[in-house]
Motif scaffolding. Structure first.
Motif, PDB file in Angstrom:
ATOM      1  N   LEU A 138       0.824  -1.210   0.000  1.00  0.00           N
ATOM      2  CA  LEU A 138       0.000   0.000   0.000  1.00  0.00           C
ATOM      3  C   LEU A 138       0.858   1.259   0.000  1.00  0.00           C
ATOM      4  N   ALA A 139       1.958   1.221   0.754  1.00  0.00           N
ATOM      5  CA  ALA A 139       2.850   2.380   0.806  1.00  0.00           C
ATOM      6  C   ALA A 139       3.449   2.669  -0.558  1.00  0.00           C
ATOM      7  N   ALA A 140       3.813   1.622  -1.300  1.00  0.00           N
ATOM      8  CA  ALA A 140       4.372   1.800  -2.643  1.00  0.00           C
ATOM      9  C   ALA A 140       3.379   2.522  -3.552  1.00  0.00           C
ATOM     10  N   VAL A 141       2.113   2.120  -3.489  1.00  0.00           N
ATOM     11  CA  VAL A 141       1.077   2.746  -4.324  1.00  0.00           C
ATOM     12  C   VAL A 141       0.849   4.194  -3.915  1.00  0.00           C
ATOM     13  N   VAL A 350       8.528   5.126 -10.244  1.00  0.00           N
ATOM     14  CA  VAL A 350       9.364   3.988  -9.857  1.00  0.00           C
ATOM     15  C   VAL A 350      10.109   4.295  -8.561  1.00  0.00           C
ATOM     16  N   PHE A 351      10.629   5.512  -8.452  1.00  0.00           N
ATOM     17  CA  PHE A 351      11.319   5.926  -7.228  1.00  0.00           C
ATOM     18  C   PHE A 351      10.363   5.889  -6.035  1.00  0.00           C
ATOM     19  N   GLY A 352       9.137   6.366  -6.237  1.00  0.00           N
ATOM     20  CA  GLY A 352       8.147   6.351  -5.152  1.00  0.00           C
ATOM     21  C   GLY A 352       7.818   4.944  -4.704  1.00  0.00           C
ATOM     22  N   ALA A 353       7.741   4.011  -5.670  1.00  0.00           N
ATOM     23  CA  ALA A 353       7.470   2.611  -5.328  1.00  0.00           C
ATOM     24  C   ALA A 353       8.601   2.033  -4.478  1.00  0.00           C
ATOM     25  N   VAL A 355      10.886   3.725  -2.589  1.00  0.00           N
ATOM     26  CA  VAL A 355      10.971   4.395  -1.288  1.00  0.00           C
ATOM     27  C   VAL A 355       9.803   3.986  -0.387  1.00  0.00           C
ATOM     28  N   GLY A 356       8.587   4.015  -0.938  1.00  0.00           N
ATOM     29  CA  GLY A 356       7.416   3.658  -0.140  1.00  0.00           C
ATOM     30  C   GLY A 356       7.480   2.239   0.380  1.00  0.00           C
ATOM     31  N   ALA A 357       7.772   1.297  -0.514  1.00  0.00           N
ATOM     32  CA  ALA A 357       7.831  -0.111  -0.110  1.00  0.00           C
ATOM     33  C   ALA A 357       9.025  -0.384   0.788  1.00  0.00           C
TER      34      ALA A 357
END
Length: 426
Positions: A138-141, A350-353, A355-357
């Motif tokens: 969920l964090a990745a999304v 892609v960077f957000g995925a 970092v989030g995950a």
């Protein structure tokens, strides 16, 4: 006095360069005089010889081998370039594409990896990791969509388009289970033609897949530079993994592994008839995991499946990546999508995925690198084909079960989000 040396002879796919050259020469001759056999024999001969040489090129080329994913990137985009520039004859493209799609080679490969890798790991790990996996997913999304909206708004692309046209297709679980059903949702709500919608979604998906493969290679480098951030293929921190028993290769056991892996794949398809809203891969994962947790499969069969998975991963990965390049990678779509604005937005997603995950995974007891790869990059890549390429680039094929959870269950989550957000965001 004779001096003994330990230097290993240079080989390609276990063959001397001369013998490999003879094999490849015969395949090339058959390709260009139109005598490459149809079906499995011709397809595997072409895919394995091309995969072997491109695997060597990817491993030996500076920069590419260190920072750009190495062999997987070369196998996929090298063969995609052969198709795009017309070097590979159409007849060979058709033979390989038919084998990959109509022949089900990708399904065969993934079935072996899912079944063998799940049955080869600890039941306790499955229970503990599975219960926490939703957090990094969920964090990745959320982080990728948030960054896409922010940057798209700042550069004038439109924050709504940043989410719906860039982030959602990238995080949507690939082509067949992601972009195609997503285009149907778009068409139903916006009344646009499906072909026009796919022309918007596919470039983001393709470019996101490229960047995910590159990012996987970089995460592997990060793990080597910062050992505290990685479990070297193990998802959970502070989980004692018993040393795997070394079992000599056994032909009969591998035969059992083939049969059981195929049966579990069929079980996933049968369950999908009962629960059609969940992808058959996801249902297969659940079925295998339940059998492992409740010890419903004899230990000898579990070892057989694990042995078969290792054989497949070792011998067919490069060939499969070549097939992905030929049958699933549209280099033209990637080239057409190349603009500074578009590249920036895809890179942000892609960077957000990652970092989030990565950070959410650390919060629930996962290793940063493994969490970023499975719950992050395996959401941002091109589904099952992307999972193979990403895990291969990261040198962590044993994470396939978690990668498939991301691609299948995570992809289903994205389709639900698109159906809810599209009427609002347009």
């Amino acid at each position: 006095m004779t001096v003994q040396t330990d230097r290993k002879s240079f080989t390609i796919w276990g063959l001397s360069p001369v013998l490999f050259a003879v094999c490849m020469g015969l395949v090339i001759l058959a390709i260009y005089i139109g005598k490459l056999p149809k079906g499995m024999i011709g397809a595997l001969a072409a895919m394995m010889t091309m995969g072997a040489i491109m695997d060597k090129i990817g491993d030996k080329t500076p920069v590419i081998n260190e920072y750009l994913g190495g062999a997987p990137l070369v196998c996929i985009f090298g063969t995609a370039a052969l198709v795009y520039f017309g070097v590979m004859p159409d007849s060979t493209v058709k033979i390989i594409t038919d084998f990959m799609k109509g022949g089900g080679f990708l399904n065969f490969y993934i079935a072996a990896l899912i079944c063998g890798s799940i049955l080869g790991i600890s039941s306790d790990l499955l229970i503990k990791a599975g219960a926490r996996y939703a957090a990094p997913l969920l964090a990745a999304v959320l982080v990728s969509c948030g960054l896409a909206a922010l940057v798209a708004g700042m550069i004038g692309y439109g924050w709504q388009q940043g989410i719906m046209h860039i982030a959602m297709p990238i995080m949507g679980g690939g082509m067949g289970a992601g972009a195609v059903p997503m285009s149907q949702i778009f068409s139903t709500i916006t009344k646009m033609d499906t072909k026009d919608i796919l022309s918007i979604l596919i470039p983001a998906l393709a470019l996101g897949n490229v960047m995910s493969i590159v990012a996987a290679g970089l995460l592997d480098k990060l793990g080597k530079a910062r050992p505290a951030l990685t479990g070297n293929g193990h998802l959970m921190k502070d989980f004692k993994v018993e040393k795997e028993e070394e079992i000599p290769p056994n032909i009969e056991m591998m035969g059992v592994g083939v049969m059981v892996s195929c049966v579990f794949f069929i079980l996933g398809l049968l369950l999908n008839k009962v629960v059609p809203m969940i992808h058959s891969y996801a249902l297969m994962i659940i079925a295998v995991a339940m059998c492992k947790i409740f010890n419903l499969v004899p230990e000898s069969v579990q070892k057989s499946c694990n042995m078969w998975y290792k054989f497949v991963a070792k011998n067919f990965t490069a060939a499969l990546l070549v097939g992905i390049g030929v049958a699933y990678t549209d280099l033209g779509a990637v080239i057409n999508a190349v603009s500074i604005q578009y590249i920036v937005l895809v890179a942000v997603v892609v960077f957000g995925a990652v970092v989030g995950a990565g950070f959410a995974g650390m919060a629930v007891g996962f290793n940063f690198v493994e969490s970023a790869i499975t719950a992050g990059l395996c959401m941002a890549n091109m589904g099952g084909t992307g999972d193979v390429a990403v895990l291969s680039a990261a040198k962590r094929m044993e994470l396939m079960p978690f990668a498939q959870i991301s691609s299948r269950l995570g992809g289903a989550l994205i389709l639900i989000l698109v159906s809810l957000l599209l009427p609002v965001l347009g």
